[in-house]
Structure formats: structure tokens, C-alpha cells
Design an enzyme around this catalytic site. Structure first.
Site, PDB file in Angstrom:
ATOM      1  N   LYS A 185     -13.874  -7.199   1.013  1.00 56.14           N
ATOM      2  CA  LYS A 185     -13.551  -8.619   1.214  1.00 56.14           C
ATOM      3  C   LYS A 185     -13.980  -9.068   2.612  1.00 56.14           C
ATOM      4  O   LYS A 185     -14.565 -10.137   2.786  1.00 56.14           O
ATOM      5  CB  LYS A 185     -12.044  -8.852   1.019  1.00 56.14           C
ATOM      6  N   GLN A 212      -2.968  -7.987   1.239  1.00 55.31           N
ATOM      7  CA  GLN A 212      -3.435  -7.108   0.162  1.00 55.31           C
ATOM      8  C   GLN A 212      -2.248  -6.431  -0.517  1.00 55.31           C
ATOM      9  O   GLN A 212      -1.358  -5.893   0.141  1.00 55.31           O
ATOM     10  CB  GLN A 212      -4.412  -6.053   0.739  1.00 55.31           C
ATOM     11  N   ASP A 238      -4.955 -16.421  -1.885  1.00 55.74           N
ATOM     12  CA  ASP A 238      -4.904 -15.762  -3.191  1.00 55.74           C
ATOM     13  C   ASP A 238      -4.406 -16.683  -4.303  1.00 55.74           C
ATOM     14  O   ASP A 238      -4.474 -16.319  -5.479  1.00 55.74           O
ATOM     15  CB  ASP A 238      -3.953 -14.561  -3.119  1.00 55.74           C
TER      16      ASP A 238
END
Ligand code: GUN
Length: 292
Positions: free
Chosen positions: A53, A97, A120
Site C-alpha cells: 500500500k 491495518q 478504508d
């Protein structure tokens, strides 16, 4: 022969477009989107994802701020960091994460990210907006993996309306938002899960089958209708022998590929799309904050 939905290629196209857009935003605002990436502990899959990412974000011109915290970090310390990032003008997106260590309450942590910086799309406000929004709202922060799946489906240039779509899995990260997105496309949705009775026969009815269960090669040939479109969200590492391992999806590709009209490979299908959609969300968050 089925069409292989090449996520690497589609993700690259999206990243190329984002790079151009970010260059233009830089000329206009004299700054670029900033993404804070937080990892707690050292789960090896998480380290791989965070690295990928970070690399991809830098490639398109996003400023990345890495925060790698120790496994023993407590919840208050993590939330303090998020509170600082929430008010930091250089940060447009915050990503924590998952999974987090067991001692930390994931829901409390995710809810502490302000919805405007929720890269997200996991915050309840963004989840709610996704559920009630109109079809093509380019300002929404939508969970990256299901949105990536939708973009792959759009590559097929078929009318999704009225299709029978079955989503296997009901996670907040993939299954539930995937069902919402397909519903918005006017598909008829069935979400199946570990307690579903006759799961196999329900899947066998699907025109579009999305597998997001996290079980290696779980979906076999007899679960899949001839000509169906199969999107495999699974990324599972399995051992081949003592030294070697390989990545496989939730679908037994070698069996299923012969009967479907289109299918995503693993690796190289949904995975790269998740990353590209994170970059898209970060860019959207930047544009929203600048009223673009
Ligand atoms: N862990 C597995 N998938 C995801 C994701 O899409 N976002 C985050 N933050 N963590 C994950």
C-alpha cells in the site's frame, strides 16, 4: 475459455489516472493527498499489505506517513495517535491495518478515525452513506476490496441489473459492503455465510458469485453455474511441501475456470484492486476537504 479479469492491469489503469489527477491537484493547491498508515505488531500478511500500500501510494504521488507500533501498544496510545492524525492538516486519509492485537477493540479504534479521513470506508457514517446513497456518488469513501471487485465487474461491460448475485461471507470489510454495492447495481442479492443451509445450491444459482470466506479453495466446481462470473476475494497461503508455499483463493480455480464465463485469478485479481481503491479513497478525501 473464460475471460480472466486481470486486476493488475485494471489497477494500473486506475493508478495511472490517479497519478494524473494528483499532479493536477498539486498544481492547483500546491499540496498532495497525505495518507497515514498504521500497523500494530508484526503479523506477516499485514506487513506485506502495508508495504504494498505504501509503495503504491508513493508511486501515484501521495505523501505517506508510516506509523509502525509495537504489538504491546495499548488502545489509548493508538487512539491518541489517531486523534493527532485527525487534526493534522497534512493527512487526508488514515488507515489502520487489520487485524489488531486481541487486546485492542477494533470497533472503538475504527470509530475514532473521523469519517472524513476514513480511507478504508469502515466508519459507521460512511457505511450508512454507502447504504443510502445514490448510484454514482464520487464523493463516498467505500471499502476498498468490494469497490475493487465492482470495478472488475464493470470491466466486463455487461448490464448487472437483474443479475442473481451471491456473496459468500458477511464481514464488514468485504461481504456486507459488497452486497450493498451490488444492490446499488440493481442485482438481486443473496448473502450466504457459515450458518446458511444449502449454501452449495444457492451458489449454484448465481450469475455473479463473490467468494470472501478466507478458506483456501473452498468453492468447488459443483458450487458454480455454467457461464457464471466468479470474483475470488480470498488470499490464502498454503503449503506445497516442507519448503514451498503458494497463494490460492477461496475458489478452486483449476476446476472452476472451465465452466465460468469470467473469473479473477489469485494472485493478480482482487488484491491489486484493493490497493488502487485505497489510493482512490485518499484522493477523494483530499478533494472533499478542498471542496473539489
Ligand atoms: N485487513 C484486511 N483487509 C483490510 C483492508 O481492506 N483494510 C484494512 N485496514 N485492513 C485490512
Amino acid at each position: 475459455m473464460p475471460q480472466i479479469l486481470d486486476g493488475k492491469k485494471v489497477a494500473q489503469k486506475l493508478k495511472d489516472e490517479l497519478k494524473i489527477e494528483i499532479d493536477n491537484l498539486k498544481s492547483k493547491f500546491n499540496c498532495v493527498p497525505g495518507l497515514a498508515v498504521i500497523q500494530v505488531g508484526n503479523v506477516s500478511a499485514s506487513s506485506v499489505y502495508v508495504k504494498a500500500k505504501t509503495k503504491a501510494a508513493k508511486e501515484v504521488g501521495i505523501n505517506v506517513f508510516d506509523h509502525h507500533l509495537e504489538e504491546t501498544t495499548n488502545q489509548d496510545k493508538l487512539i491518541n495517535l489517531i486523534n493527532q492524525l485527525n487534526i493534522d492538516k497534512n493527512i487526508n486519509g488514515i488507515l489502520v491495518q487489520l487485524p489488531l492485537p486481541k487486546t485492542i477493540n477494533e470497533e472503538i479504534v475504527l470509530n475514532s478515525i473521523i469519517p472524513e479521513k476514513d480511507a478504508d470506508g469502515f466508519h459507521p457514517l460512511n457505511v450508512g452513506k454507502l447504504s443510502i446513497s445514490q448510484k454514482n456518488d464520487e464523493k463516498l469513501l467505500i471499502p476498498c476490496t468490494p469497490y475493487g471487485c465492482l470495478l472488475l465487474l464493470r470491466e466486463l461491460n455487461i448490464n448487472l441489473a437483474g443479475k442473481n448475485a451471491v456473496v459468500i461471507g458477511r464481514s464488514n470489510i468485504v461481504g456486507k459492503p459488497m452486497s450493498q454495492l451490488l444492490l446499488k447495481e440493481s442485482c438481486t442479492i443473496t448473502t450466504v455465510h457459515s450458518k446458511t443451509v444449502n449454501i452449495e445450491s444457492i451458489c449454484k444459482n448465481a450469475d455473479i458469485l463473490v467468494a470472501a470466506i478466507g478458506k483456501p479453495e473452498f468453492v468447488k466446481k459443483n458450487w458454480v453455474k455454467e457461464g457464471a462470473i466468479v470474483i475470488d476475494v480470498g488470499i490464502n497461503r498454503i503449503k506445497i511441501n516442507e519448503e514451498k508455499s503458494k497463494l490460492v483463493g477461496d475458489v478452486l480455480f483449476s476446476e472452476v475456470e472451465n465452466i465460468v464465463s469470467a473469473i479473477t485469478p489469485v494472485p493478480g485479481g482482487v488484491g491489486p484492486m484493493t490497493i488502487a481503491c485505497l489510493l482512490r479513497n485518499t484522493t477523494i478525501a483530499f478533494k472533499n476537504s478542498n471542496n473539489v
